[in-house]
Design an enzyme around this catalytic site. Structure first.
Site, PDB file in Angstrom:
ATOM      1  N   SER A 145       1.029  -1.142  -0.086  1.00 16.95           N
ATOM      2  CA  SER A 145      -0.036   0.011   0.125  1.00 16.95           C
ATOM      3  C   SER A 145       0.782   1.210  -0.064  1.00 16.95           C
ATOM      4  O   SER A 145       2.087   1.069   0.350  1.00 16.95           O
ATOM      5  CB  SER A 145      -0.761  -0.017   1.317  1.00 16.95           C
ATOM      6  OG  SER A 145      -1.569   1.288   1.401  1.00 16.95           O
ATOM      7  N   TYR A 158      -1.608  -1.316  10.422  1.00 20.69           N
ATOM      8  CA  TYR A 158      -1.963  -1.797   9.173  1.00 20.69           C
ATOM      9  C   TYR A 158      -0.902  -1.080   8.124  1.00 20.69           C
ATOM     10  O   TYR A 158      -0.063  -1.702   7.406  1.00 20.69           O
ATOM     11  CB  TYR A 158      -3.351  -1.204   8.582  1.00 20.69           C
ATOM     12  CG  TYR A 158      -3.719  -1.195   7.033  1.00 20.69           C
ATOM     13  CD1 TYR A 158      -4.068  -2.592   6.459  1.00 20.69           C
ATOM     14  CD2 TYR A 158      -3.383  -0.292   6.198  1.00 20.69           C
ATOM     15  CE1 TYR A 158      -4.297  -2.517   5.206  1.00 20.69           C
ATOM     16  CE2 TYR A 158      -3.455  -0.351   4.673  1.00 20.69           C
ATOM     17  CZ  TYR A 158      -3.855  -1.570   4.210  1.00 20.69           C
ATOM     18  OH  TYR A 158      -4.254  -1.743   2.763  1.00 20.69           O
TER      19      TYR A 158
END
Length: 254
Positions: A145, A158
């Protein structure tokens, strides 16, 4: 019996990037193993769609954080396909605790995110290696990401887990070459249910704002990401250890 068509495993394939990647690979001539943790009906729908595209498709339930379940999954893949040419490590999870709530994050939440996003990715890769080495064009693509590359408004575990995916991708590229190429994709804000879950009632407003600030004037879709995933698998034979950002130029220009 080894099948003539190449075969790919896609983890977390019941929705989003995993679903789009499985169907794109099926359209490119791959048989596909659709991994999922709990969404049985959704996984079967993806498999049915892959079959209509000409693929042989199987569904395999396994929590990638569970080492024994991962090994059983690969036994099934070897039994069904007799080969493996590509892996898309897409299974991932997050938590709802925002980074502003430092004390609200439980270590149980932290550990679960890392168990799936980091340990799971490594376990799948390790278990896949022996089968992949039998392919003349083996490739692994990990889902990272942009928050693994730069700060963003994502929960701490995350973001940290995706930074770990970036690091492991580069280390694995060195360890598994020259037989297996390992790359990662780093999507930006993506249209669909993942961001809807994260942004809630602010989804439309924030996505519209992000699109306005993006040179290509829209946010990324799962299909955009799948195009890059398949490109990394089916072409780019001299590319490994790379992290491909897919955000329409947002992070390069802001």
């Amino acid at each position: 019996m080894t099948h003539q068509r190449p075969a790919a495993l896609i983890t977390g394939a019941s929705r989003g990037i995993g679903r789009a990647s499985a169907l794109k690979l099926a359209a490119h001539g791959y048989d596909v193993a659709i991994n999922y943790a709990s969404s049985d009906a959704a996984a079967k729908e993806v498999a049915t769609a892959a079959v209509t595209l000409g693929a042989r498709a199987i569904t395999v339930a396994a929590d990638v954080a569970d080492e024994q379940a991962v090994r059983v999954m690969f036994q099934r893949i070897e039994q069904e396909f007799g080969r493996l040419d590509a892996v898309v490590n897409n299974a991932g999870t997050t938590v709802g605790t925002p980074p502003s709530d430092l004390d609200g994050l439980s270590m149980t939440e932290w550990d679960r995110v890392f168990a799936v996003n980091v340990r799971g990715m490594f376990q799948v890769t390790r278990a896949a290696a022996s089968l992949l080495r039998g392919s003349s064009h083996a490739s692994i693509v990990n889902t990272a990401s942009i928050v693994g590359l730069r700060p963003g408004p994502q929960p701490f575990p995350y973001a940290a887990s995706k930074a770990a995916v970036v690091s492991l991708t580069k280390q694995l590229a060195g360890a598994l070459g020259p037989e297996i190429r390992v790359n990662a994709i780093a999507p930006g804000w993506m249209v669909g249910e993942w961001m809807e879950d994260q942004l809630g009632d602010n989804y439309d407003r924030l996505m519209e704002r992000r699109a306005r600030l993006t040179p290509l004037r829209r946010c990324v879709t799962a299909e955009d990401v799948a195009e890059t995933v398949v490109s990394l698998i089916t072409s780019n034979p001299f590319v490994t250890g790379e992290i491909i950002v897919i955000d329409g130029g947002f992070s390069a220009t802001t």
